[in-house]
Design an enzyme around this catalytic site. Structure first.
Site, PDB file in Angstrom:
ATOM      1  N   ASP A   1     -53.712  63.880 -12.219  1.00  0.00           N
ATOM      2  CA  ASP A   1     -54.129  62.532 -12.570  1.00  0.00           C
ATOM      3  C   ASP A   1     -55.572  62.385 -12.100  1.00  0.00           C
ATOM      4  O   ASP A   1     -56.077  63.164 -11.293  1.00  0.00           O
ATOM      5  CB  ASP A   1     -53.213  61.496 -11.905  1.00  0.00           C
ATOM      6  CG  ASP A   1     -53.209  60.162 -12.634  1.00  0.00           C
ATOM      7  OD1 ASP A   1     -54.172  59.894 -13.390  1.00  0.00           O
ATOM      8  OD2 ASP A   1     -52.261  59.391 -12.462  1.00  0.00           O
ATOM      9  N   TRP A   2     -56.248  61.375 -12.599  1.00  0.00           N
ATOM     10  CA  TRP A   2     -57.680  61.211 -12.347  1.00  0.00           C
ATOM     11  C   TRP A   2     -57.936  60.895 -10.872  1.00  0.00           C
ATOM     12  O   TRP A   2     -57.529  59.868 -10.362  1.00  0.00           O
ATOM     13  CB  TRP A   2     -58.230  60.120 -13.259  1.00  0.00           C
ATOM     14  CG  TRP A   2     -58.673  60.599 -14.605  1.00  0.00           C
ATOM     15  CD1 TRP A   2     -59.900  60.389 -15.169  1.00  0.00           C
ATOM     16  CD2 TRP A   2     -57.941  61.374 -15.567  1.00  0.00           C
ATOM     17  NE1 TRP A   2     -59.974  60.990 -16.414  1.00  0.00           N
ATOM     18  CE2 TRP A   2     -58.793  61.595 -16.684  1.00  0.00           C
ATOM     19  CE3 TRP A   2     -56.661  61.913 -15.598  1.00  0.00           C
ATOM     20  CZ2 TRP A   2     -58.394  62.319 -17.805  1.00  0.00           C
ATOM     21  CZ3 TRP A   2     -56.258  62.639 -16.708  1.00  0.00           C
ATOM     22  CH2 TRP A   2     -57.113  62.839 -17.790  1.00  0.00           C
TER      23      TRP A   2
END
Length: 784
Positions: free
Chosen positions: A208-209
């Site tokens: 995920d970012w």
């Protein structure tokens, strides 16, 4: 390989283009806004789940997108107030798993890589990231830890991801949270052992970012791609990049692990046929300007960046269909519905019936609750090409029949409501409850909902209108369960409908149901409780370890949603699987056929040795920045700035082995987990042991659709009372019957054995039930 870039590029034109799940192309234009995952679950229709996935994939493909960041099984929906529950499907793992698999197959059949997320036990927004939490006034040093036992992890939270892997998903996103105090993107047990070992996942894991917290540790733990590539957005610093080059050259990360990353990424690319059907990227994720910088933050390479390609095709028809097919009829006193449009005076009330005064896209990432609610907020949203509001659709319906129609879309216009409501022969009140991703605060809700009540004074609105009109219909656009006070008992409230987050065709979809063009057949994918406490689980709203990582204990085990209600003996207001129709159905003739199948055999094979696929040089001088190479500011490059590896790393912990999981550098053949052996787990888990048939009869006078549901009692002292295992949506004419058919697999009747680390069918008596909801199960039989 191993690095993505985000925000710098024209949707990563020279690399790989990723976009969010239910709403193609994110900030792009000329794309559709589809119903949310929770609506798809409410249809209980495999075909519609596939069709939506395929349509989304087609739109992503048409924009040049390589990978769609969805579907979602994390959050599963442990807590009803969870902010992103609506992006997924249901707190029931079997329902979510089936819808996940169908969605993935649809997306990938369209030639786009699907990404199952957020892996795993990512069940609340609050405290998902320490820096984000600081922005909302909480000082914590690390992300929260979801603490879950082995059996619960397998039987509830891993279940839908197994279905995703078995469906051939090309990628999986690891989550922000920690699992048992180890970060999701560097947790070797959940990534290497469970996902790539036990489930035999063949694709790649991307972060995920900003969910990556280490370089060597995440590489050896099984993460294959870093997103967005830098440590913090637009800093140009990276755990990988040149640091990964250093780690390969000094042997900390074996070369076979780098090859494994690259092969996994490219395998997914070829698996879905990107080499055959790739469309050039034709949009920019960060602006809708036609011309601009291709390297957005670096402000370089000015030119054409948005070609404004219309990818919607005829998907509006599908969206309208899913919207109506997912509308759940909860109450219908005296068959007040369907309406015929010839009612003497129709009045519509509620801000949720009207439009956002700023326009449907007036709030960035849909971060407000203005007007009708057709999608939640956060990164998993899109720009509406248009939004048909309920007010417009119902007005069109009435005016086409020369009727009388008036509306008030201000919930707090007390005097006007008091004047209009008594005039109405039918009053339709629209109310909502919103939620979304944790980086946005909407009306004091930072992702997760603060409560389970209606927003914008919705309860007061319902009470005011229903006290003045004895034919009040309540329509709810909500992200999940809400507390309905005494609405089910109020005689003036004649009908209640849940319409979820239906997307761009919202008004048309609800009008189709209200006016009888569509007979509702949807069922609740979650439970409506009387009180918040009835659910047994909730969000952790305040840190519980000082500045340390908040600890969230999944001590309820498998008992979430309807399973918790059953265990506690609590009567729900409307149970999981419940939904009315404009007709009636009966159930009969249950037949269970036991098939002859061999015994379950644990996998005993070994993996192949990890191959090294290249002959790369080990001389650091060959990895220096080429003299004729033009650097784009803030990009992440693999090149070194020194031939001395320690100097190139510029890391005070250089040479430490603390981040090296035991055995992670070993390329020799390894024993496969006993529960593994093929994508999704041991293939014998999916052997069909029983075939179930039942007769469903439409006993009314209207054609309708009924969702027949199959539940199983596993019979053990620590098992839920029943668990959903299969379902089928049947279309049946009046006074006619249809046959419900369902298989029961070995996995369906198994428990996770923590001692043998394998699935096992216990000696406890097993019972199969078939009915119309989790609390209405007229047919049953013992499984011999």
């Amino acid at each position: 390989m191993g690095l993505g870039r985000w925000e710098l590029v024209y949707c990563l034109r020279e690399s790989t283009c990723f976009r969010e799940p239910a709403y193609p192309a994110g900030e792009a234009d000329y794309n559709s806004a589809f119903p949310a995952g929770v609506n798809v679950a409410a249809t209980f229709d495999r075909g519609l789940a596939y069709a939506r996935g395929q349509a989304m994939g087609q739109e992503h493909r048409g924009k040049g997108v390589d990978l769609q960041l969805g579907p979602v099984a994390g959050p599963l929906g442990r807590s009803p107030a969870g902010g992103r529950n609506w992006e997924g499907f249901s707190p029931d793992p079997a329902l979510t798993g089936i819808m996940m698999a169908q969605t993935i197959q649809g997306i990938q059949d369209a030639g786009v890589i699907a990404c199952a997320k957020h892996y795993i036990v990512n069940e609340q927004e609050r405290f998902r990231q320490a820096p984000e939490s600081a922005g909302f006034g909480f000082t914590i040093n690390d992300s929260l830890s979801s603490n879950v036992d082995d059996a619960t992890l397998h039987e509830t939270y891993l279940w839908p991801f197994a279905d995703a892997v078995r469906a051939g998903v090309g990628s999986i996103m690891c989550s922000y949270n920690q699992i048992n105090n180890s970060y999701g993107c560097q947790n070797s047990y959940t990534l290497n052992y469970l996902l790539k070992g036990e489930l035999d996942f063949q694709g790649f894991v991307l972060s995920d970012w900003q969910a990556q917290h280490s370089g060597v540790g995440s590489a050896l733990a099984g993460m294959d791609m870093s997103m967005p590539g830098d440590v913090l957005f637009n800093t140009g610093t990276s755990y990988w990049g040149a640091n990964l080059t250093v780690a390969i050259l000094n042997g900390t990360v074996p070369e076979w692990r780098l090859d494994d990353m690259a092969v996994r990424i490219m395998a997914a690319w070829y698996y879905v046929g990107r080499d055959q059907i790739q469309v050039p990227i034709n949009f920019d994720s960060w602006t809708r300007d036609t011309f601009g910088y291709r390297h957005y933050v670096a402000e370089e390479a000015y030119g054409l960046i948005n070609e404004h390609v219309d990818v919607r095709a005829e998907h509006g028809t599908l969206i309208r269909h899913i919207g109506s097919a997912s509308t759940v009829l909860l109450k219908n006193n005296n068959s007040v519905l369907p309406l015929n449009g010839h009612e003497r005076f129709t009045a519509v009330f509620g801000s949720d019936a009207g439009g956002n005064p700023y326009g449907p896209n007036g709030c960035p990432d849909r971060g407000c609750d203005n007007g009708t609610l057709a999608m939640g907020w956060g990164s998993g949203t899109a720009e509406f090409p248009y939004l048909v509001t309920p007010e417009i659709a119902i007005q069109n319906e009435i005016l086409s029949k020369n009727g009388v129609f008036q509306s008030i879309t201000d919930n707090f216009a007390g005097m006007q409501i008091q004047a209009l409501a008594p005039q109405a022969s039918v009053a339709i009140v629209f109310v909502n409850a919103d939620s979304g991703e944790g980086y946005l605060n909407v009306d004091g809700n930072t992702g997760d909902r603060n409560n389970l009540t209606f927003w914008q004074g919705g309860d007061i609105l319902v009470q005011n209108v229903s006290s003045l009109c004895n034919n009040t219909i309540v329509v709810m656009h909500t992200v999940g369960p809400v507390l309905l006070s005494n609405y089910s008992e109020n005689p003036n409230i004649t009908a209640i409908l849940w319409a979820g987050l239906p997307g761009e065709q919202s008004g048309n979809s609800i009008a189709d149901v209200l006016y009888g063009r569509v007979n509702p057949g949807a069922k609740l994918p979650f439970t409506f409780g009387v009180d918040r406490e009835d659910y047994g689980t909730d969000i952790l709203y305040n840190p519980n370890e000082g500045t340390g990582a908040p600890q969230v204990s999944f001590s309820e085990g498998n008992f979430i949603d309807y399973r918790a209600f059953d265990q506690a003996g609590v009567e729900p207001l409307y149970e999981f699987g419940f939904g009315l129709s404009y007709t009636t159905f009966s159930y009969s003739n249950l037949v269970v056929n036991k098939l002859t199948v061999g015994p379950y055999t644990p996998t005993t094979r070994q993996t192949l040795a990890a191959p090294v696929l290249g002959n790369s040089a080990s001389d650091a001088a060959q990895y220096q920045l080429p003299s004729n190479f033009t650097i784009i500011p803030l990009y992440i490059y693999p090149y070194l700035n020194s031939t001395d590896l320690e100097n190139a790393a510029n890391d005070t912990s250089y040479g430490s082995s603390d981040s090296v999981p035991a055995g992670s550098q070993d390329s020799s053949p390894q024993p496969m987990p006993a529960a593994g052996g093929a994508p999704g787990g041991n293939p014998e888990l999916y052997d069909v042991l029983y075939q179930v048939r039942a007769t469903i009869t439409n006993t009314g006078s209207t054609p309708g659709e009924e969702v027949a549901q199959l539940y199983i009692s596993l019979g053990g002292p620590y098992d839920p009372k029943i668990v959903l295992r299969n379902f089928q949506r049947l279309s049946i004419q009046p006074n006619s019957s249809a046959t419900f058919s369902a298989d029961i697999t070995r996995r369906d009747i198994s428990n996770w054995d923590t001692n043998t680390q394998n699935w096992a069918v216990s000696n406890s008596p097993k019972t199969v039930y078939v009915g119309s909801s989790s609390r209405t199960l007229p047919l049953s039989a013992t499984l011999s």
